[in-house]
Structures are given as C-alpha cells and as structure tokens.
Design a protein around this motif. Structure first.
Motif, PDB file in Angstrom:
ATOM      1  N   SER A 213      34.772   7.461  51.617  1.00  0.00           N
ATOM      2  CA  SER A 213      35.904   6.995  51.816  1.00  0.00           C
ATOM      3  C   SER A 213      36.918   7.686  50.538  1.00  0.00           C
ATOM      4  O   SER A 213      38.317   7.597  51.086  1.00  0.00           O
ATOM      5  N   ALA A 214      36.476   8.285  49.903  1.00  0.00           N
ATOM      6  CA  ALA A 214      37.394   9.130  48.777  1.00  0.00           C
ATOM      7  C   ALA A 214      37.446  10.491  49.220  1.00  0.00           C
ATOM      8  O   ALA A 214      38.114  11.286  48.370  1.00  0.00           O
ATOM      9  N   ALA A 215      36.913  11.129  50.391  1.00  0.00           N
ATOM     10  CA  ALA A 215      36.692  12.457  50.432  1.00  0.00           C
ATOM     11  C   ALA A 215      38.337  12.925  50.596  1.00  0.00           C
ATOM     12  O   ALA A 215      38.343  14.374  50.648  1.00  0.00           O
ATOM     13  N   TRP A 216      39.400  12.366  50.849  1.00  0.00           N
ATOM     14  CA  TRP A 216      40.877  12.751  51.030  1.00  0.00           C
ATOM     15  C   TRP A 216      41.180  13.485  49.787  1.00  0.00           C
ATOM     16  O   TRP A 216      41.880  14.280  49.762  1.00  0.00           O
ATOM     17  N   ALA A 226      53.223  11.605  54.384  1.00  0.00           N
ATOM     18  CA  ALA A 226      54.040  10.194  54.401  1.00  0.00           C
ATOM     19  C   ALA A 226      52.864   9.339  54.040  1.00  0.00           C
ATOM     20  O   ALA A 226      51.572   9.453  54.636  1.00  0.00           O
ATOM     21  N   PRO A 227      53.205   8.011  53.687  1.00  0.00           N
ATOM     22  CA  PRO A 227      52.007   7.145  53.655  1.00  0.00           C
ATOM     23  C   PRO A 227      51.241   6.730  54.886  1.00  0.00           C
ATOM     24  O   PRO A 227      50.033   6.793  54.718  1.00  0.00           O
ATOM     25  N   ALA A 228      51.939   6.744  56.107  1.00  0.00           N
ATOM     26  CA  ALA A 228      51.121   6.480  57.061  1.00  0.00           C
ATOM     27  C   ALA A 228      50.353   7.575  57.430  1.00  0.00           C
ATOM     28  O   ALA A 228      48.968   7.506  58.024  1.00  0.00           O
ATOM     29  N   ALA A 229      50.543   8.678  57.524  1.00  0.00           N
ATOM     30  CA  ALA A 229      49.860   9.910  57.493  1.00  0.00           C
ATOM     31  C   ALA A 229      48.850  10.104  56.557  1.00  0.00           C
ATOM     32  O   ALA A 229      47.595  10.763  56.930  1.00  0.00           O
ATOM     33  N   GLN A 230      48.829   9.557  55.249  1.00  0.00           N
ATOM     34  CA  GLN A 230      47.881   9.665  54.317  1.00  0.00           C
ATOM     35  C   GLN A 230      46.727   8.613  54.909  1.00  0.00           C
ATOM     36  O   GLN A 230      45.579   8.869  54.483  1.00  0.00           O
ATOM     37  N   GLN A 231      47.259   7.456  55.471  1.00  0.00           N
ATOM     38  CA  GLN A 231      46.148   6.755  55.885  1.00  0.00           C
ATOM     39  C   GLN A 231      45.071   7.472  56.913  1.00  0.00           C
ATOM     40  O   GLN A 231      44.031   7.218  56.969  1.00  0.00           O
ATOM     41  N   TRP A 239      35.496  10.475  58.301  1.00  0.00           N
ATOM     42  CA  TRP A 239      34.319  11.412  59.290  1.00  0.00           C
ATOM     43  C   TRP A 239      34.168  12.460  59.261  1.00  0.00           C
ATOM     44  O   TRP A 239      32.643  12.900  59.360  1.00  0.00           O
ATOM     45  N   ARG A 240      34.704  13.540  58.698  1.00  0.00           N
ATOM     46  CA  ARG A 240      34.375  14.896  58.377  1.00  0.00           C
ATOM     47  C   ARG A 240      33.350  15.072  57.311  1.00  0.00           C
ATOM     48  O   ARG A 240      32.155  15.482  57.344  1.00  0.00           O
ATOM     49  N   GLU A 241      33.444  14.211  56.293  1.00  0.00           N
ATOM     50  CA  GLU A 241      32.218  14.161  55.293  1.00  0.00           C
ATOM     51  C   GLU A 241      30.952  13.602  55.947  1.00  0.00           C
ATOM     52  O   GLU A 241      29.905  14.283  55.379  1.00  0.00           O
ATOM     53  N   MET A 306      50.665   4.508  50.169  1.00  0.00           N
ATOM     54  CA  MET A 306      50.198   5.661  49.697  1.00  0.00           C
ATOM     55  C   MET A 306      48.651   5.477  49.085  1.00  0.00           C
ATOM     56  O   MET A 306      48.307   4.275  48.529  1.00  0.00           O
ATOM     57  N   LEU A 307      47.727   6.511  49.285  1.00  0.00           N
ATOM     58  CA  LEU A 307      46.360   6.278  48.985  1.00  0.00           C
ATOM     59  C   LEU A 307      46.038   6.066  47.456  1.00  0.00           C
ATOM     60  O   LEU A 307      45.289   5.525  46.871  1.00  0.00           O
ATOM     61  N   ASP A 308      46.967   6.929  46.741  1.00  0.00           N
ATOM     62  CA  ASP A 308      46.977   6.683  45.218  1.00  0.00           C
ATOM     63  C   ASP A 308      48.528   6.733  44.697  1.00  0.00           C
ATOM     64  O   ASP A 308      49.080   7.735  44.345  1.00  0.00           O
TER      65      ASP A 308
END
Length: 388
Positions: A213-216, A226-231, A239-241, A306-308
């Motif tokens: 879940s933290a692979a981003w 943008a925040p929505a794109a970050q989500q 998924w990729r990980e 935002m993710l962080d």
C-alpha cells in the motif's frame, strides 16, 4: 578516537588464507562443523536480481580467523546446515553494509541472520567517514588496496569467470580482520555497546516485509500529481507491486513508472481511453486492462487527499528551525568525533522540529551524543520566535 584506532591497528591479526569452494552437501557439513565454537563469522553474499523481484542468492562467503569457505548455494540440495549457522543466536554475523545481504538471506531462509555486526555502521563511531565502502575501509584500517573488478559479474552462471572466486574470498578475508580491529578500538573507547540497539533494529523482519500500500513512494514524481491522481497512483502501484511479487519479476517489467503516472493523471474509464496511454505496452493492455481500470475506479472512490501532506517543502520559519537543529547536531557530533551524518539526517532533525519525540535521534547513544542538544536548540528557537 584516532588514538584508540591507531592502537588497535598496531595489533592487526593475520588474515585467513586457506580457501575452500563448497559445492556439495558433504563439503558444506564438513566446513560448518569446522566452525564449531566460533563466537563470530564474517559473511558476504553474491546474488542476482536484475530479472527477478526477490534477490536470487548465488554464493555465500564465510570466514573466521583461520578459514574461508565459498558456498555455492546453486550447487547444493540441502541448505539447512547453512541456515542453521546463519541464524544461530550464539554466533555473531559480521557484514559490511549489511542491508542487501540481510534482505537476500531473509528471503532465502525465512529468518534473520541475527545477531549481527556491521562494520560500515561501526566505523563512524571511531571518527571514520560515514558510509565508507568496503575497499576504502580495508585501505583505511589495514593499509590494503583491493583490486577492482567483478562488480558486474553474473553470479548465477557456472563456471564463474576467472578471478571471481578470488574476489569473493577477499570480501570476507579482510572483513574478518577489519572487524577485529574495529571491535578492539570500540571496546577501548567504551563505545562497543552503543551499537547494540542499531544492530537489533537492523534485523527486525518487518523492515523486509513489503507494504504494497506504500509502493507509491517508489515513484519519484508522485507528489507532483493532484490529490485525486495521487489516490489513483496508490492503487496502481499497489497492484503493480503485488503482480511483481507474485510473478517474481522486476516491477518495471510489470509496468514502468511513466505509464503509471499517465494513467493516474488521465484517469481513463474505458478500454479505448486506457489504450491512449503513452508507453503502455499493448500486451499489458490486453492482459491487465480491466485491472488497471479497476485501480482507477478504486482510487477515484477515495477522498481526494494528498498521500503525504508533509512531503512538500517546509515554510520559512520551519526551515530556520531545522537549520538551527542541524547546527546543534553538527557541533555535538564533531565534539564526539563522529561524522554528523552518522548520528542523524536532516529528516531526523525535521521530525524533532515537527514535534515528534520518537525518532532514532532520541534513542540510545544518539540521544546522549546529540539528541538532547538538538531538542534544546530547536525548542529555544521556537520560544524565541514566539516572543518576537
């Protein structure tokens, strides 16, 4: 600390010379039996991960004061004796820059090779440079220049190229000697126990259990979205990980970062829109198109946050307080004859400025050497700013 180190260097023990290559189970059992009674061993690994997600262990080098064994794990049918040796709590395993060695051994045997000693971590406590490479450390401690080469060797191929086994043997031959020098000097300086906490944290298994879940965080440009794109990106990288882990393939082989970013930005809802993604391989579209669209849908269903939130640059007042803390860190570290970078990072100081008091700078020897001084400097700066 130079006097303690110089004294220890005057008593340098001889490096182990005999080398045995171990490529059958009987030879492995015999070699490990010969290590009975050892309180420590020097360890290095050679592995390959260019074509896999998990590192593939190919060779394990082990030395004590008298012997060197090069264990060809690809030729062995039973690695149980090796696993038992490396996880024996009564034998300290000595590494240099242990991170990758610990990872490959943990994934190979399912258990950490504890307890450990890392010469790269220990060296700065004696005034040596932080993050010294193995060759530089050997030169500094033993006045021995190691030959370069074999850094790009494919350790999974047999037979190995000429000189590869000599190179591998040197990786533990002089590590065994460097360890003894460092340990003697640290003991004389009353700093040997300082490292206990660091080494215990280094072998915590959670450090090598992947949080998909933290692979981003692996995608460099994530915070420009943008925040929505970050989500959306978080769902895509999760998924990729998982796909990379399941297939044991490098994540870039599943999907590169560039199309992940493009999908997160464009947020396609249909196959025809997804197909317009730059650099998206047609084969990936055919095999995983529905999964990619599902990631987009899940990401857009989450709050556009935002993710962080703390990932951006600090404001001017915060930057000044971080600078004050860094000055205090530098003064305290230099007074202890330790490179400041070996004590803490700018991120550690920034965490204190942000009000956190649970970081590594406020644990163990770091708190004694510099942590409390940094906190005092930061809190004084904050008080002074509030009064002006």
């Amino acid at each position: 600390m130079n006097d303690k180190l110089d004294e220890a260097k005057r008593m340098i023990p001889k490096a182990p010379v005999p080398v045995v290559t171990i490529d059958d189970d009987a030879a492995l059992a015999e070699f490990i039996a010969g290590l009975a009674g050892c309180s420590w061993i020097a360890v290095d690994t050679e592995f390959l991960r260019e074509r896999t997600y998990y590192p593939k262990l190919c060779l394990v080098q082990i030395a004590d004061t008298d012997h060197i064994g090069l264990i060809d794990v690809l030729a062995l049918s039973d690695l149980t004796p090796l696993a038992e040796l490396l996880t024996d709590p009564g034998i300290r395993k000595v590494f240099h820059s242990a991170e990758q060695d610990l990872e490959v051994l943990y994934h190979s045997f399912g258990e950490m090779p504890a307890p450990i000693f890392d010469t790269q971590v220990a060296a700065p406590l004696l005034g040596l440079d932080d993050q010294m490479g193995y060759a530089r450390l050997v030169d500094a401690l033993l006045d021995k220049k190691l030959p370069k080469g074999h850094t790009r060797t494919d350790w999974s191929k047999r037979p190995l190229p000429d000189g590869a086994l000599d190179y591998a043997a040197d990786d533990v031959r002089y590590l065994a000697v460097a360890y003894q020098v460092l340990r003697t000097a640290l003991d004389a300086a009353d700093r040997l126990d300082w490292l206990t906490g660091d080494f215990e944290r280094m072998v915590e298994p959670d450090r090598f259990n992947v949080d998909t879940s933290a692979a981003w965080r692996r995608v460099k440009a994530w915070n420009r979205l943008a925040p929505a794109a970050q989500q959306v990106l978080a769902q895509l990288t999760d998924w990729r990980e998982r796909e990379a882990m399941a297939a044991d393939r490098p994540r870039r082989w599943i999907l590169a970062d560039a199309p992940l970013i493009a999908i997160a930005e464009s947020q396609p809802a249909r196959d025809i829109e997804l197909a317009d993604t730059p650099d998206l391989p047609s084969r990936t579209l055919e095999r995983h198109g529905n999964e990619l669209l599902a990631c987009v849908e899940r990401g857009l269903a989450r709050p556009p946050e935002m993710l962080d939130p703390n990932a951006g640059p600090p404001d001017e007042a915060t930057r000044r307080r971080i600078k004050t803390g860094m000055r205090a860190l530098t003064r305290a570290a230099e007074a202890a004859d330790i490179p400041p970078a070996a004590v803490a990072s700018r991120g550690d100081v920034a965490a204190i400025v942000a009000g956190r008091r649970d970081g590594r700078l406020l644990r163990g020897w770091r708190a004694e050497v510099a942590g409390r001084a940094v906190v005092e400097a930061v809190e004084t700066a904050q008080t002074d700013a509030a009064q002006t």
